[in-house]
Design a protein around this motif. Structure first.
Motif, PDB file in Angstrom:
ATOM      1  N   THR A  68      12.325  -6.395 -19.270  1.00 58.11           N
ATOM      2  CA  THR A  68      11.665  -7.694 -19.429  1.00 58.11           C
ATOM      3  C   THR A  68      12.507  -8.639 -20.280  1.00 58.11           C
ATOM      4  N   ALA A  69      13.063  -8.100 -21.372  1.00 54.97           N
ATOM      5  CA  ALA A  69      13.903  -8.924 -22.242  1.00 54.97           C
ATOM      6  C   ALA A  69      15.143  -9.420 -21.505  1.00 54.97           C
ATOM      7  N   TRP A  70      15.701  -8.568 -20.643  1.00 55.20           N
ATOM      8  CA  TRP A  70      16.871  -8.979 -19.860  1.00 55.20           C
ATOM      9  C   TRP A  70      16.511 -10.086 -18.882  1.00 55.20           C
ATOM     10  N   ARG A  71      15.347  -9.953 -18.246  1.00 58.25           N
ATOM     11  CA  ARG A  71      14.891 -11.000 -17.335  1.00 58.25           C
ATOM     12  C   ARG A  71      14.762 -12.333 -18.062  1.00 58.25           C
ATOM     13  N   GLU A  72      14.178 -12.314 -19.271  1.00 63.99           N
ATOM     14  CA  GLU A  72      14.000 -13.557 -20.022  1.00 63.99           C
ATOM     15  C   GLU A  72      15.342 -14.118 -20.493  1.00 63.99           C
ATOM     16  N   HIS A  73      16.268 -13.223 -20.837  1.00 71.12           N
ATOM     17  CA  HIS A  73      17.599 -13.672 -21.246  1.00 71.12           C
ATOM     18  C   HIS A  73      18.301 -14.390 -20.097  1.00 71.12           C
ATOM     19  N   LEU A  74      18.250 -13.801 -18.903  1.00 72.85           N
ATOM     20  CA  LEU A  74      18.892 -14.437 -17.753  1.00 72.85           C
ATOM     21  C   LEU A  74      18.276 -15.803 -17.471  1.00 72.85           C
ATOM     22  N   ALA A  75      16.961 -15.874 -17.544  1.00 75.10           N
ATOM     23  CA  ALA A  75      16.285 -17.138 -17.258  1.00 75.10           C
ATOM     24  C   ALA A  75      16.634 -18.220 -18.273  1.00 75.10           C
ATOM     25  N   ALA A  76      16.897 -17.817 -19.523  1.00 78.88           N
ATOM     26  CA  ALA A  76      17.174 -18.792 -20.580  1.00 78.88           C
ATOM     27  C   ALA A  76      18.654 -19.094 -20.738  1.00 78.88           C
ATOM     28  N   ALA A  77      19.507 -18.090 -20.561  1.00 78.29           N
ATOM     29  CA  ALA A  77      20.941 -18.290 -20.850  1.00 78.29           C
ATOM     30  C   ALA A  77      21.813 -17.360 -20.025  1.00 78.29           C
ATOM     31  N   GLY A  78      21.464 -17.141 -18.758  1.00 83.14           N
ATOM     32  CA  GLY A  78      22.191 -16.186 -17.938  1.00 83.14           C
ATOM     33  C   GLY A  78      23.500 -16.682 -17.375  1.00 83.14           C
ATOM     34  N   ASN A  79      23.689 -18.001 -17.363  1.00 83.76           N
ATOM     35  CA  ASN A  79      24.924 -18.570 -16.824  1.00 83.76           C
ATOM     36  C   ASN A  79      25.852 -18.983 -17.954  1.00 83.76           C
ATOM     37  N   LEU A  80      27.121 -18.692 -17.797  1.00 83.64           N
ATOM     38  CA  LEU A  80      28.126 -19.127 -18.763  1.00 83.64           C
ATOM     39  C   LEU A  80      29.083 -20.091 -18.085  1.00 83.64           C
ATOM     40  N   GLY A  81      29.217 -21.289 -18.667  1.00 86.44           N
ATOM     41  CA  GLY A  81      30.148 -22.264 -18.128  1.00 86.44           C
ATOM     42  C   GLY A  81      31.579 -21.902 -18.474  1.00 86.44           C
ATOM     43  N   ARG A  82      32.514 -22.659 -17.939  1.00 83.01           N
ATOM     44  CA  ARG A  82      33.921 -22.384 -18.207  1.00 83.01           C
ATOM     45  C   ARG A  82      34.259 -22.559 -19.683  1.00 83.01           C
ATOM     46  N   ASP A  83      33.465 -23.398 -20.376  1.00 83.72           N
ATOM     47  CA  ASP A  83      33.703 -23.595 -21.804  1.00 83.72           C
ATOM     48  C   ASP A  83      32.937 -22.597 -22.656  1.00 83.72           C
ATOM     49  N   GLY A  84      32.279 -21.618 -21.999  1.00 84.12           N
ATOM     50  CA  GLY A  84      31.546 -20.595 -22.726  1.00 84.12           C
ATOM     51  C   GLY A  84      30.134 -20.969 -23.095  1.00 84.12           C
ATOM     52  N   THR A  85      29.688 -22.153 -22.686  1.00 79.18           N
ATOM     53  CA  THR A  85      28.336 -22.610 -22.996  1.00 79.18           C
ATOM     54  C   THR A  85      27.319 -21.908 -22.102  1.00 79.18           C
ATOM     55  N   ALA A  86      26.251 -21.380 -22.718  1.00 75.08           N
ATOM     56  CA  ALA A  86      25.204 -20.694 -21.962  1.00 75.08           C
ATOM     57  C   ALA A  86      24.252 -21.703 -21.332  1.00 75.08           C
ATOM     58  N   ALA A  87      23.774 -21.385 -20.145  1.00 73.09           N
ATOM     59  CA  ALA A  87      22.837 -22.253 -19.426  1.00 73.09           C
ATOM     60  C   ALA A  87      21.841 -21.379 -18.683  1.00 73.09           C
ATOM     61  N   PRO A  88      20.648 -21.915 -18.385  1.00 69.25           N
ATOM     62  CA  PRO A  88      19.644 -21.119 -17.667  1.00 69.25           C
ATOM     63  C   PRO A  88      20.128 -20.707 -16.282  1.00 69.25           C
ATOM     64  N   MET A  89      19.624 -19.577 -15.831  1.00 73.80           N
ATOM     65  CA  MET A  89      19.912 -19.086 -14.483  1.00 73.80           C
ATOM     66  C   MET A  89      18.710 -19.398 -13.596  1.00 73.80           C
ATOM     67  N   ALA A  90      18.958 -19.808 -12.367  1.00 76.46           N
ATOM     68  CA  ALA A  90      17.879 -20.142 -11.441  1.00 76.46           C
ATOM     69  C   ALA A  90      16.962 -18.933 -11.228  1.00 76.46           C
ATOM     70  N   ALA A  91      15.666 -19.215 -11.042  1.00 68.06           N
ATOM     71  CA  ALA A  91      14.694 -18.135 -10.891  1.00 68.06           C
ATOM     72  C   ALA A  91      15.040 -17.213  -9.723  1.00 68.06           C
ATOM     73  N   ALA A  92      15.507 -17.787  -8.619  1.00 65.84           N
ATOM     74  CA  ALA A  92      15.850 -16.964  -7.459  1.00 65.84           C
ATOM     75  C   ALA A  92      17.017 -16.032  -7.777  1.00 65.84           C
ATOM     76  N   THR A  93      17.969 -16.496  -8.586  1.00 64.13           N
ATOM     77  CA  THR A  93      19.117 -15.666  -8.954  1.00 64.13           C
ATOM     78  C   THR A  93      18.692 -14.559  -9.915  1.00 64.13           C
ATOM     79  N   VAL A  94      17.794 -14.884 -10.845  1.00 65.40           N
ATOM     80  CA  VAL A  94      17.256 -13.870 -11.754  1.00 65.40           C
ATOM     81  C   VAL A  94      16.554 -12.785 -10.938  1.00 65.40           C
ATOM     82  N   ASN A  95      15.742 -13.186  -9.988  1.00 64.21           N
ATOM     83  CA  ASN A  95      15.013 -12.219  -9.162  1.00 64.21           C
ATOM     84  C   ASN A  95      15.974 -11.360  -8.330  1.00 64.21           C
ATOM     85  N   ASN A  96      17.088 -11.934  -7.921  1.00 61.76           N
ATOM     86  CA  ASN A  96      18.098 -11.170  -7.191  1.00 61.76           C
ATOM     87  C   ASN A  96      18.689 -10.084  -8.084  1.00 61.76           C
TER      88      ASN A  96
END
Length: 365
Positions: A68-96
């Motif tokens: 559950t904690a991993w799911r919430e982490h992905l939803a809040a900051a699962g994507n990392l930009g090229r500059d290392g900045t964290a960004a939310p991951m789309a719900a469909a990608t989290v579910n995948n």
């Protein structure tokens, strides 16, 4: 290892070891190379998350709370930009990600001793994230017209310019393949998905001779492989036929080098040193090609109502689906056949009109 039988190898309580066993025995060689790589990437993210959070990667320590904690982490900051900045991951990608993790633990439960997962599958009680209502992405008629106008003039945007080039014959940038870009855009206009375009082989084209392709009125792509191991026949319209003929005549022969096995319909430029051994375009390259055409389009128009923002391959598929729905009288069987989609949720989405058409419905009510 605390809580395990003495006859168990300590390595048996390693999440990383079980992931590799699963990939070797149930994924690699069974799923396509691209899908297998994605599954491996998703599972490695979970293993890294567990090791970083618990200080070890014991399989027996994976609980519902951790998933559950991993799911919430992905939803809040699962994507990392090229500059290392964290960004939310789309719900469909989290579910995948969750679906791949669930498949892993289902396999482990079937093959491991009960002592490793005393509380059962930790993914079973972790529901997927709710998905937002899908939004129609079909282009308006005015946008379709200006996109086609830009695509038809695409060579001029790839010409080398500058003082040295004045008065000289026009030359293109070394990696530029404007005819390929035009053909790809018009193929997306026949309802193809990005993965389907990437996977096309030359022998799937019913008519590969350029002269015949230019004058033929009915041309098909056979056995187009879609989602869920489905296949379908895709008919090519006039624009797609002419654009493909231009690409096959002027650009593809130069990229089908002797060092490749050029079965792919669309090839990367031979001048690119890092291209794939078989020369096939990657999905990311397709995104780049279509996105660049969208940027060129927006730079060419000052009308805010025509601007695209970001042009995606799926936008052309939605546009095709809406037009097909209108012309077929919302024939469900025809939509399923031509789109390779049987899901009601998405078929309803495809018949939704663009905003300007929807607004016109209620203007005089």
């Amino acid at each position: 290892m605390l809580g395990l039988s003495e006859d168990l190898d300590p390595a048996d309580d390693s999440l990383t070891v079980w992931i590799e066993r699963y990939l070797d025995l149930a994924v690699r060689g069974v799923r396509s190379a691209e899908v297998a790589a994605k599954i491996a990437r998703h599972l490695q993210r979970f293993a890294t998350w567990i090791a970083g959070g618990l200080g070890h990667d014991r399989l027996s320590a994976v609980t519902v709370r951790e998933v559950t904690a991993w799911r919430e982490h992905l939803a809040a900051a699962g994507n990392l930009g090229r500059d290392g900045t964290a960004a939310p991951m789309a719900a469909a990608t989290v579910n995948n990600h969750l679906a791949h993790l669930s498949a892993l633990f289902s396999w482990i439960c079937a093959h491991a001793t009960a002592e490793l997962l005393r509380h059962g599958d930790p993914t079973k009680k972790v529901p997927p994230l709710p998905l937002p209502a899908p939004q129609p992405r079909a282009l308006a008629a005015a946008q379709v017209r200006t996109v086609k106008n830009v695509v038809d003039r695409i060579e001029t945007f790839h010409e080398l310019k500058g003082r040295r080039r004045r008065g000289a014959a026009a030359r293109l940038h070394a990696h530029a393949r404007p005819a390929r870009g035009r053909a790809i855009v018009y193929l997306f206009g026949t309802g193809l998905r990005r993965a389907e375009v990437v996977g096309l082989d030359l022998d799937q084209l019913e008519v590969a001779e350029v002269a015949v392709l230019r004058r033929a009125k009915t041309v098909r792509l056979r056995d187009v492989r879609g989602k869920g191991r489905t296949s379908r026949t895709v008919f090519l319209g006039r624009d797609a036929r002419q654009a493909l003929a231009d690409y096959l005549e002027h650009e593809r022969p130069g990229d089908a080098t002797a060092s490749t096995t050029p079965t792919a319909l669309f090839l990367s430029a031979a001048s690119i040193a890092a291209r794939r051994p078989d020369g096939r375009l990657s999905p990311r390259s397709i995104n780049t090609i279509v996105g660049e055409i969208g940027r060129l389009h927006d730079a060419q128009t000052s009308d805010p109502g025509r601007k695209l923002g970001v042009l995606r391959p799926h936008d052309a598929r939605h546009t095709f689906a809406f037009e097909l729905s209108q012309r077929s009288g919302h024939n469900r069987a025809e939509l399923e056949r031509r789109l390779g989609h049987a899901n009601d949720r998405y078929l309803r989405l495809y018949i939704n009109p663009p905003d300007d058409i929807a607004a016109s419905y209620i203007e005089d009510l």
